[in-house]
Design an enzyme around this catalytic site. Structure first.
Site, PDB file in Angstrom:
ATOM      1  CB  CYS A   1      -0.953   0.005   1.186  1.00  0.00           C
ATOM      2  SG  CYS A   1      -2.174  -1.330   1.133  1.00  0.00           S
TER       3      CYS A   1
ATOM      4  CG  HIS B   1      -3.211   3.462   2.148  1.00  0.00           C
ATOM      5  ND1 HIS B   1      -3.603   3.121   0.863  1.00  0.00           N
ATOM      6  CD2 HIS B   1      -3.312   2.322   2.887  1.00  0.00           C
ATOM      7  CE1 HIS B   1      -3.908   1.837   0.840  1.00  0.00           C
ATOM      8  NE2 HIS B   1      -3.740   1.335   2.049  1.00  0.00           N
TER       9      HIS B   1
ATOM     10  CG  ASN C   1      -6.526  -0.715   0.753  1.00  0.00           C
ATOM     11  OD1 ASN C   1      -5.871  -0.228  -0.154  1.00  0.00           O
ATOM     12  ND2 ASN C   1      -5.972  -1.235   1.831  1.00  0.00           N
TER      13      ASN C   1
END
Length: 330
Positions: free
Chosen positions: A115, A255, A285
């Site tokens: 990520c 994020h 996500n």
């Protein structure tokens, strides 16, 4: 004057198929309220179809980027692509994307930092601009997380979606662009968030498939604790190193892992919710795609000179933050 790397265009691609919480509730023991309360996610996009890998999304995003900036793909010097779900183990997905878009004069490679991938790739790309070696560098964050998610696992299936975001970096001598960064890793955290099989230490076998070891494995509580602390620490460090207060920061771009993580990081930075870029409710996500997709969604609200902090945390563990002074008015 010193050369800095400025983002001069941002684009993206999201699949058409929308996987809602209601549809997920028919696949795993959950419901809309449970998912929304714990993650803030309402829906996520899924790339459907045969032979549809990450390069499909990335190539379309890069094509759109070139059209938006009015450049030819042949003008691209370098393309760096962040992903954990490449089309193949090799060749790199970046190479495939260059071929698909006609970036014949670019060299390219993949970056794997989960990520945090987009931050690591953006920091790397900026160095090639600052040295004067390259004039147009494309950074792509893309993941087809649906390809490695077990939709019978409530811990992961509710979180992840598919998507791609991309930016163009160009040199400038103005006081804008990527001004500072912090990137960190801690490999001891790998056991809390990883894919157990498929690599060289545990190649694919019929047993590894039967044991469902090719899906994402996550220990949610451990990841949550690490993510909140480390994302907040590097974000605050960026502010302190550059003498920025919460009032000076126009936007925090965190994020999009979990709304509770985002809120906790913002609280540590004392940044109000009105300054937080957030689209987790729409896309979930998308791993390496979240940060550029946020920039794209909020692009029209950005003004030249805006102080922006990007922050991310990923499996591995990897984490980092970037301080950007935005280069154009959206």
């Amino acid at each position: 004057m010193a050369i800095t790397a400025a983002i001069t265009a941002v684009e993206g691609y999201l699949p058409d198929y929308v996987l809602t919480n209601e549809e997920l509730a028919q696949m795993v023991d959950t419901n809309d309220e449970w998912i929304t309360t714990r993650t803030g996610i309402k829906e996520r996009r899924i790339l459907k179809g045969k032979d549809q890998g990450a390069s499909v999304m990335a190539a379309e995003a890069v094509k759109r980027l070139c059209i938006k900036r009015n450049i030819s793909p042949e003008e691209i010097d370098l393309l760096i692509l962040a992903t954990v779900t490449g089309d193949y183990i090799f060749p790199s997905t970046a190479n495939i994307v260059c071929d698909k878009v006609g970036a014949k004069n670019a060299w390219s490679y993949d970056v794997n930092a989960a990520c945090s991938g987009f931050i690591f790739a953006l920091v790397t790309a900026a160095q090639f601009i600052q040295t004067g070696r390259h004039k147009k560098v494309v950074v792509v964050g893309v993941d087809k997380m649906s390809s490695i998610i077990n939709y019978a696992d409530r811990a992961t299936s509710i979180i992840f979606g598919d998507g791609c975001g991309t930016v163009l970096l160009e040199p400038t001598e103005e006081n804008v662009g990527i001004l500072d960064y912090v990137c960190k890793v801690d490999g001891s955290g790998r056991k809390h968030l990883y894919q157990k099989a498929g690599g060289s230490s545990k190649p694919p076998t019929s047993d590894s498939v039967d044991m469902q070891e090719h899906y994402v494995y996550q220990e949610g509580q451990q990841v949550f604790k690490f993510a909140v602390k480390e994302m907040a620490d590097v974000s605050v460090e960026m502010m302190k190193r550059n003498n920025l207060t919460a009032n000076d920061v126009a936007w925090l771009v965190p994020h999009q892992a979990n709304k509770r993580i985002i809120s906790a990081v913002a609280d540590r930075m004392e940044v109000p919710e009105s300054k937080i870029m957030m689209n987790i409710h729409k896309y979930g996500n998308t791993t390496a795609g979240t940060l550029p997709l946020c920039l794209l969604d909020y692009e029209k609200q950005l003004k030249k000179g805006d102080n922006i902090i990007l922050s991310a945390f990923g499996g591995g563990f990897t984490w980092g933050a970037i301080y950007i002074k935005w280069a154009y008015t959206g």
